[in-house]
Write an enzyme that holds these catalytic residues in place. Structure first.
Site, PDB file in Angstrom:
ATOM      1  N   GLY A 459       0.818  -1.200   0.000  1.00  0.00           N
ATOM      2  CA  GLY A 459       0.000   0.000   0.000  1.00  0.00           C
ATOM      3  C   GLY A 459       0.854   1.252   0.000  1.00  0.00           C
ATOM      4  O   GLY A 459       2.078   1.198   0.160  1.00  0.00           O
ATOM      5  N   PRO A 461       2.525   4.881   1.243  1.00  0.00           N
ATOM      6  CA  PRO A 461       3.130   5.253   2.535  1.00  0.00           C
ATOM      7  C   PRO A 461       2.099   5.863   3.483  1.00  0.00           C
ATOM      8  O   PRO A 461       1.189   6.580   3.065  1.00  0.00           O
ATOM      9  CB  PRO A 461       4.200   6.279   2.142  1.00  0.00           C
ATOM     10  CG  PRO A 461       4.463   6.044   0.696  1.00  0.00           C
ATOM     11  CD  PRO A 461       3.180   5.568   0.107  1.00  0.00           C
ATOM     12  N   GLY A 462       2.257   5.568   4.761  1.00  0.00           N
ATOM     13  CA  GLY A 462       1.409   6.163   5.781  1.00  0.00           C
ATOM     14  C   GLY A 462       0.066   5.522   5.978  1.00  0.00           C
ATOM     15  O   GLY A 462      -0.804   6.095   6.630  1.00  0.00           O
ATOM     16  N   THR A 463      -0.142   4.311   5.450  1.00  0.00           N
ATOM     17  CA  THR A 463      -1.441   3.648   5.594  1.00  0.00           C
ATOM     18  C   THR A 463      -1.475   2.649   6.742  1.00  0.00           C
ATOM     19  O   THR A 463      -2.474   1.942   6.907  1.00  0.00           O
ATOM     20  CB  THR A 463      -1.814   2.937   4.284  1.00  0.00           C
ATOM     21  OG1 THR A 463      -0.732   2.096   3.870  1.00  0.00           O
ATOM     22  CG2 THR A 463      -2.105   3.957   3.200  1.00  0.00           C
ATOM     23  N   GLY A 464      -0.402   2.520   7.510  1.00  0.00           N
ATOM     24  CA  GLY A 464      -0.433   1.682   8.710  1.00  0.00           C
ATOM     25  C   GLY A 464       0.090   0.283   8.518  1.00  0.00           C
ATOM     26  O   GLY A 464      -0.307  -0.614   9.265  1.00  0.00           O
ATOM     27  N   LYS A 465       0.985   0.063   7.563  1.00  0.00           N
ATOM     28  CA  LYS A 465       1.491  -1.292   7.331  1.00  0.00           C
ATOM     29  C   LYS A 465       2.384  -1.747   8.483  1.00  0.00           C
ATOM     30  O   LYS A 465       2.227  -2.861   8.989  1.00  0.00           O
ATOM     31  CB  LYS A 465       2.270  -1.324   6.011  1.00  0.00           C
ATOM     32  CG  LYS A 465       1.456  -0.925   4.798  1.00  0.00           C
ATOM     33  CD  LYS A 465       2.244  -1.055   3.521  1.00  0.00           C
ATOM     34  CE  LYS A 465       3.394  -0.077   3.453  1.00  0.00           C
ATOM     35  NZ  LYS A 465       2.930   1.320   3.432  1.00  0.00           N
ATOM     36  N   THR A 466       3.306  -0.901   8.898  1.00  0.00           N
ATOM     37  CA  THR A 466       4.217  -1.284   9.980  1.00  0.00           C
ATOM     38  C   THR A 466       3.486  -1.421  11.308  1.00  0.00           C
ATOM     39  O   THR A 466       3.742  -2.349  12.085  1.00  0.00           O
ATOM     40  CB  THR A 466       5.339  -0.245  10.095  1.00  0.00           C
ATOM     41  OG1 THR A 466       6.013  -0.121   8.844  1.00  0.00           O
ATOM     42  CG2 THR A 466       6.337  -0.643  11.160  1.00  0.00           C
ATOM     43  N   SER A 821      -5.214   2.434 -18.663  1.00  0.00           N
ATOM     44  CA  SER A 821      -6.519   2.703 -18.070  1.00  0.00           C
ATOM     45  C   SER A 821      -7.187   3.935 -18.658  1.00  0.00           C
ATOM     46  O   SER A 821      -8.207   4.367 -18.134  1.00  0.00           O
ATOM     47  CB  SER A 821      -6.385   2.879 -16.554  1.00  0.00           C
ATOM     48  OG  SER A 821      -5.566   3.982 -16.257  1.00  0.00           O
ATOM     49  N   LYS A 864      -9.511   5.450  -7.240  1.00  0.00           N
ATOM     50  CA  LYS A 864     -10.113   6.303  -8.266  1.00  0.00           C
ATOM     51  C   LYS A 864     -11.497   6.777  -7.858  1.00  0.00           C
ATOM     52  O   LYS A 864     -11.862   7.944  -8.068  1.00  0.00           O
ATOM     53  CB  LYS A 864     -10.166   5.542  -9.594  1.00  0.00           C
ATOM     54  CG  LYS A 864      -8.796   5.249 -10.187  1.00  0.00           C
ATOM     55  CD  LYS A 864      -8.902   4.427 -11.451  1.00  0.00           C
ATOM     56  CE  LYS A 864      -7.519   4.150 -12.043  1.00  0.00           C
ATOM     57  NZ  LYS A 864      -7.574   3.324 -13.255  1.00  0.00           N
TER      58      LYS A 864
END
EC number: 3.4.21.-
Length: 932
Positions: A459, A461-466, A821, A864
């Protein structure tokens, strides 16, 4: 005996240069300049007579004719340094007349010399005696030597002695006499003996004496070491330390050091001795600790065998050796790895399994909800994994109980058979190590039963993966370790360096295991998409294949540890921003979980629940002192940040809080309020005072309104430009995913210019999106007659009636654009340009087309759609194959506010974009032919 003249070079006492030997020695400046002049005036390397000198500077009768191999001049910055000359002994010579004691003015004076006659071959008996004495001496010197290079040199000379001939025996005597050292008189005696037989007999006597002295010295040293008691050692070390301190003070006084020196008191040596005792005690404790950890390893395991083998090597190597430190460092790493079957050493407590506790799943779900807002699909997948962990642990416990019951039953049957018929039972059943069932330890069965998948969070950056990985570790009550793989370009960073390298060590995986202290921890491999590619250091991505393969990582091989390590119990979690840079074999070993961007509603909840309290605490404020209104938060999220995650949003909120912190500090100083709220009991009173202060003009205002943001944060970076749209011929709005994973709309602009029927594409477009433009134009040309653009099917709409060019442009030319697309949007733009019909400004679309007119699915639907919703788009045209993506990924409140049209063909897309019946399709007209 032949004679000649050679320059005489006196050797400083007690140096003796023997034939076949080499020596380097410093010489005074005058001697060095004379040698330099001799080299310049000679066609080849000059030869001098190297004459030994006695302690009274008297020259000896015999000397060695030596060739000057090298002469090193002193550096220009330090001309006082002496010259350095290297000599190679050729043969022994005799001075015709003894020279007097040389003074400083006598420099390389030529003197008459005689060469001795040819040597007679010695007898075989003399050679054998010499060989025996020399081998004995070399063996003794090799055993007593500490340096490995010197040992190898002695062994090499011993190998040469094994096959020595009678003709080279005398030459070998000179070589050995110059190598093993000895007294000055002994070496001078060998130099002064020209006869080969006499020289061999003399060398034999000298070598026997040297070997005996070495043996006696070694025996005495061992006896003294054994007889010294601890008190004697302490006294000896104390005397050594005092002598060293006296020498240092004398050296400082001789150098004119003005710094004050303190005379060591009687207690100083005692204190130093105590420190030495402490060091010895610590060293003994470390060795005992290593031994205890090795004994705690599982008997018969590979790690225990390696530990015992290295421990035995460590005991044989002297403590001051470099190899001793290397082996101790290896044993420390080996014993610090949490081996699955080892007995806990007590250094790291054995954390109980959280999966066996009551309400495990409900607690885990509460933990995930408390740490993250939204992400329902990801949370559901993690709860599935945790549920499997719980069920497998329960199954392992049932198996353990069943195995214990079977063992008790078998032991009862064996005891009953032995009591009923002892002799028969001994013949019929004799239990041994193979017949008695071996029960697996409970912890080992439990760890073998639970085997985690490899999760890959992908995902922006900054979406809470870590933080998701940290939440999983908290829910499982396991240690958490993070390994950053960004920029790792060396395979040894993963697999470790081999022990042959200097300063070698294990890889990042073993280091994380050591920090975790358990074999079933949670390890987060962060930024796995940024691992370096294959180079001369190896391929770190290929090294990760074994780590992340559940079928192979039970025997992971680290080059430093060199013992198979079981990684199957570790829950590996990988994070990446994109899948494009991850190799296909590595991606095949992972279970991909996509994390898309947050909606504005989710961002507001995250800001209110997590980010705002975090920034208030970081800046020393509370809710009673600063409060941000909902319109202000929404304005920050929409006008000052444009990202999929929340990092920029957190920074913007932090800037607002810091601005208010300055105002609050100034107001608190003016109103004699020290440090804000002094105690929790004052919270209500201070809050009421702040509310009253909001009313007064010029007082502190705790509420942050939307109108104040421009003063605090400056002009908004995104000020709703995407909402200012117009309905115009040749302009269509497409849907895109931007570089940071944030969705948005992008206008597709087309105009007609005079030309030759070509297509011009601008806007920093990639090859794929350029092909989409050419494909869309080809489809429009093919169906130009059906769309009433041309009157005949064979006509080209760009050449008849007048030749024209179409210029297609995508704004924001500094941003690279590519991807399959934009076919539907480009087709609608071309149709609008050539027919004159306009697409309403509240409609946006995405999708790719084929030459047959099919609309194919695309990716990034959630991003989108969120971008279209932010731009106040009310109708979205999507491929029919993406219908499930909208139902599963897009929130219900957004689906209720927007209209979605799913199309299969280009004609359906044109009807949805322009409206039913807006385009005059010729195929729909009924043609009648009159035959009157």
């Amino acid at each position: 005996m032949s004679s000649s003249k050679l320059p005489v070079l006196p050797l400083v006492h007690p140096l003796v240069l023997l034939p076949a030997s080499r020596i380097s020695l410093p010489v005074p400046t005058k001697v060095g300049e004379a040698l330099l002049s001799l080299i310049d005036n000679s066609d080849s390397l000059p030869i001098v007579a190297a004459v030994p000198t006695s302690s009274t500077n008297q020259l000896a009768e015999w000397a060695t004719a030596a060739r000057v191999l090298r002469l090193v001049k002193p550096p220009a910055r330090n001309p006082r340094q002496p010259y350095l000359v290297s000599l190679h002994g050729l043969t022994r010579v005799q001075l015709k007349a003894p020279l007097p004691i040389l003074d400083a003015s006598s420099v390389l004076l030529a003197h008459d010399i005689n060469y001795p006659p040819t040597e007679n071959l010695p007898t075989r008996e003399v050679v054998d005696k010499f060989k025996t004495a020399a081998l004995r001496l070399l063996d003794r010197l090799a055993r007593d030597s500490i340096q490995q290079a010197r040992k190898d040199g002695y062994h090499k000379i011993a190998g040469m002695l094994e096959d020595i001939t009678d003709a080279r025996a005398a030459w070998m005597a000179d070589v050995l006499a110059g190598t093993v050292g000895g007294e000055f008189e002994d070496r001078l005696a060998i130099l002064s003996t020209p006869d080969a037989t006499d020289r061999l007999q003399l060398a034999t006597t000298i070598f026997i004496k040297l070997a005996s002295i070495s043996e006696v010295t070694k025996r005495i040293s061992n006896a003294v070491d054994e007889s010294l008691s601890k008190q004697q050692k302490e006294f000896f070390l104390r005397q050594q330390l005092a002598a060293i301190q006296r020498e240092l003070q004398a050296l400082q006084r001789s150098n004119g050091d003005k710094s004050p020196t303190t005379t060591p008191r009687s207690g100083a040596s005692e204190g130093t001795t105590s420190e030495l005792d402490d060091d010895e005690q610590h060293d003994a404790d470390d060795m005992a600790d290593l031994k205890r950890k090795i004994e705690a390893m599982a008997p018969g395991s590979e790690e225990r065998k390696m530990g015992v083998r290295e421990w035995r090597r460590l005991k044989r190597i002297p403590q001051g050796s470099v190899e001793n430190g290397v082996i101790r460092n290896y044993l420390e790493w080996l014993t610090s790895v949490p081996w699955p079957n080892s007995t806990p050493s007590g250094d790291i407590p054995d954390t109980p399994s959280a999966a066996s506790q009551k309400n495990f799943l409900s607690n885990a779900r509460a933990q995930l909800d408390a740490d993250h807002y939204g992400l329902e699909k990801i949370k559901r997948r993690l709860i599935e994994y945790l549920a499997v962990v719980r069920l497998r642990e329960a199954a392992g416990k049932r198996e353990e109980e069943h195995q214990r019951h079977e063992d008790v039953k078998l032991q009862a049957e064996v005891a009953k058979s032995e009591s009923s018929s002892p002799e028969k039972s001994l013949v019929k059943y004799r239990p041994n190590a193979d017949s008695v069932p071996r029960t697996t330890p409970p912890n080992e069965r439990e760890k073998k039963a639970v085997r985690g998948p490899i999760l890959l969070f992908v995902g922006p950056p900054g979406t809470g993966k870590t933080s998701l990985g940290l939440s999983i570790a908290r829910a499982l009550n396991r240690p958490f370790q993070r390994i950053s793989l960004g920029g790792v370009r060396d395979e040894a960073e993963i697999r470790g360096h081999r022990r042959t390298y200097v300063a070698s060590g294990p890889g990042l995986i073993v280091q994380a295991l050591r920090r975790a202290g358990r074999a079933d921890g949670v390890i987060l491999l962060d930024e796995i998409d940024k691992v370096g590619q294959s180079n001369f250091h190896g391929d770190p991505g290929a090294a990760l294949l074994e780590v992340l393969d559940p079928e192979q990582n039970h025997s992971f091989n680290d080059h430093y540890v060199n013992v198979p390590i079981d990684l199957s119990q570790i829950l590996f979690i990988c994070t990446a921003n994109t899948l494009e840079t991850i190799s296909a074999p590595l991606l095949d070993r992972c279970e991909v979980i996509q994390l898309s961007g947050y909606t504005h509603d989710e961002k507001l909840h995250i800001a209110r629940r997590y980010l705002l309290p975090k920034q208030l605490k970081a800046n020393g404020l509370t809710n009673a002192e600063v409060e941000i209104t909902e319109p202000a938060l929404l304005r920050i999220a929409t006008g000052y940040t444009r990202e999929a995650g929340v990092r920029t949003l957190e920074r913007a909120i932090g800037a607002v809080i810091r601005w208010k912190a300055v105002e609050w500090a100034e107001w608190a100083e003016d109103n004699d309020v020290s440090n804000g709220i002094s105690s929790p009991s004052d919270t209500k009173a201070t809050s009421q005072a702040l509310v009253k202060a909001d009313v007064k003009q010029g007082e502190y205002k705790r509420l942050v309104e939307e109108s104040e943001l421009e003063k605090i944060l400056g002009i908004a970076r995104w000020d709703g430009d995407e909402r200012d749209r117009e309905e115009r011929r040749g302009v269509v709005y497409g849907l895109v995913v931007m570089g940071q994973g944030e969705g948005g709309i992008l206008p597709v602009e087309t105009i007609i210019v005079p030309g030759q029927g070509g297509l011009k594409l601008t806007g920093s477009l990639g090859d794929v999106i350029k092909e989409s433009g050419e494909l869309a134009l080809s489809w429009v040309k093919k169906h130009a007659y059906d769309l009433c653009i041309t009157n005949e099917r064979s006509q080209d709409p760009l050449k008849l009636p007048d030749p024209i060019d179409i210029h297609l442009h995508l704004p924001a030319g500094a941003t690279k654009k590519d991807g399959p697309s934009a076919g539907v949007a480009m087709t609608c733009a071309f149709v609008s340009l050539l027919t004159g019909a306009c697409v309403p400004a509240h409609i946006a679309m995405t999708g790719e087309i084929t030459l047959r007119g099919r609309v194919t699915p695309v990716g990034g639907i959630k991003e989108k759609v969120l971008g279209a919703h932010r731009a106040q788009i009310t109708k979205v045209i999507l491929p029919y194959a993406n219908r499930k993506d909208v139902e599963h990924d897009v929130a219900l409140e957004i689906r209720n506010e927007m209209e979605f049209v799913f199309v299969r063909t280009v004609r359906e897309a044109l009807d949805a974009a322009f409206g039913k019946g807006a385009l005059p399709w010729r195929r729909d007209a009924l043609l009648l032919e009159s035959r009157l």
